[in-house]
Write a protein that holds these residues in place. Structure first.
Motif, PDB file in Angstrom:
ATOM      1  N   ASP A 193       0.721  -1.244   0.089  1.00  0.00           N
ATOM      2  CA  ASP A 193       0.048  -0.044   0.071  1.00  0.00           C
ATOM      3  C   ASP A 193       0.929   1.249   0.083  1.00  0.00           C
ATOM      4  OD1 ASP A 193       0.372   0.973   2.924  1.00  0.00           O
ATOM      5  OD2 ASP A 193      -0.341  -1.072   3.217  1.00  0.00           O
ATOM      6  N   TYR A 194       0.459   2.491  -0.255  1.00  0.00           N
ATOM      7  CA  TYR A 194       0.958   3.617  -0.573  1.00  0.00           C
ATOM      8  C   TYR A 194       1.420   4.072   0.675  1.00  0.00           C
ATOM      9  CZ  TYR A 194       2.455   7.719  -3.223  1.00  0.00           C
ATOM     10  OH  TYR A 194       3.144   8.659  -3.734  1.00  0.00           O
ATOM     11  N   SER A 195       0.725   3.979   1.721  1.00  0.00           N
ATOM     12  CA  SER A 195       1.159   4.475   3.210  1.00  0.00           C
ATOM     13  C   SER A 195       2.569   3.963   3.518  1.00  0.00           C
ATOM     14  CB  SER A 195       0.105   4.207   4.030  1.00  0.00           C
ATOM     15  OG  SER A 195      -1.138   4.880   3.888  1.00  0.00           O
ATOM     16  N   SER A 196       2.571   2.667   3.344  1.00  0.00           N
ATOM     17  CA  SER A 196       3.853   1.824   3.629  1.00  0.00           C
ATOM     18  C   SER A 196       5.017   2.367   3.148  1.00  0.00           C
ATOM     19  CB  SER A 196       3.605   0.505   3.296  1.00  0.00           C
ATOM     20  OG  SER A 196       2.606  -0.084   4.509  1.00  0.00           O
ATOM     21  N   LEU A 197       4.711   2.691   1.713  1.00  0.00           N
ATOM     22  CA  LEU A 197       5.830   3.022   0.876  1.00  0.00           C
ATOM     23  C   LEU A 197       6.200   4.371   1.149  1.00  0.00           C
ATOM     24  CD1 LEU A 197       7.412   3.134  -1.942  1.00  0.00           C
ATOM     25  CD2 LEU A 197       5.481   4.162  -3.146  1.00  0.00           C
TER      26      LEU A 197
END
Length: 266
Positions: free
Chosen positions: A174-178
């Protein structure tokens, strides 16, 4: 419970919805209206398109598009949360009626599902610290480059790594983890939407990051099951009115603080 933890828990709870048996997929607009709800796959980890607000409710550009679609049909919207890799499976397994989740239109995806005309678009870019000299793919050699699995950036940067040995690709679900990996220094650079820089700037030392170069401009369509022409044509008609009435432009300014790009049609 701290707000950050609340949001994580809420995201997990919403994600469990995707694991539940889905209602029978509606094939036509009339069937959706008769059933009394529109079932939409969204991603709540991709601000400003999808995220959880202070009350832990889904919000964002895509969420509002879905809500307005439900209003036009006269039915409430049931959200099913997915991550990027889960968008196509949610249609193939008949869990949802549509996918509204920064769903870039590509020929490869169009083999499995059908798309509406574009309702939004953005540039995929490479972002890294200002102190890191990066102007092209060649400058990524010897660096760890993060991206979200199953996105347009995944395909572009994977191809770049194959053509430029020495680029190490790290994929996140997911983008938050990125974004967290970028801020924490786990990766040297990242591929993401042009809005990524905005959210990095909100983090500690966020002003240290900048866009390095553009990978490609992507256009987002609403995904429907293959062959569902009745629903797809209604969505195209509805999107046309939302565009000409200025609704999509207003949403872009509200959530992206910039106008929509010129949207092609097909």
């Amino acid at each position: 419970m701290p707000n950050r933890l609340k949001r994580v828990v809420a995201g997990l709870v919403l994600g469990l919805v995707a694991m539940l048996p889905a209602a029978a997929l509606a094939q036509t607009v009339d069937e959706i209206i008769a059933r009394g709800k529109l079932i939409v796959a969204v991603d709540t980890t991709t601000p400003p398109y999808g995220f959880l607000d202070a009350e832990l409710k889904p919000t964002g550009f895509d969420i509002e598009v879905a809500t307005k679609m439900g209003e036009a049909l006269g039915v409430p919207v049931e959200f099913v949360t997915v991550t990027s890799p889960g968008r196509i499976p949610s249609l193939l397994t008949k869990q949802v009626d549509v996918v509204i989740s920064i769903f870039s239109i590509t020929p490869a995806r169009a083999i499995q599902i059908d798309y509406s005309i574009p309702y939004a678009g953005q540039s995929a870019v490479v972002i890294a610290p200002k102190s890191t000299a990066i102007k092209s793919h060649a400058d990524l050699v010897g660096k760890k480059v993060g991206l979200t699995r199953g996105t347009g950036e995944d395909g572009l940067l994977t191809a770049a790594a194959e053509a430029n040995p020495g680029i190490e690709i790290l994929r996140f679900d997911d983008y938050s983890s990125l974004l967290q990996a970028m801020v924490s220094g786990q990766i040297d650079a990242m591929g993401g939407g042009d809005y990524g820089e905005i959210y990095l700037k909100k983090a500690q030392n966020g002003d240290d990051f900048e866009q390095k170069y553009i990978l490609k401009t992507f256009y987002f369509g609403i995904g429907v099951a293959k062959g569902n022409d009745n629903l797809r044509q209604w969505i195209n008609t509805w999107l046309f009115t939302q565009k000409t009435d200025g609704v999509l432009e207003a949403l872009s300014m509200k959530y992206r603080n910039q106008p929509l790009p010129a949207l092609p049609v097909f």
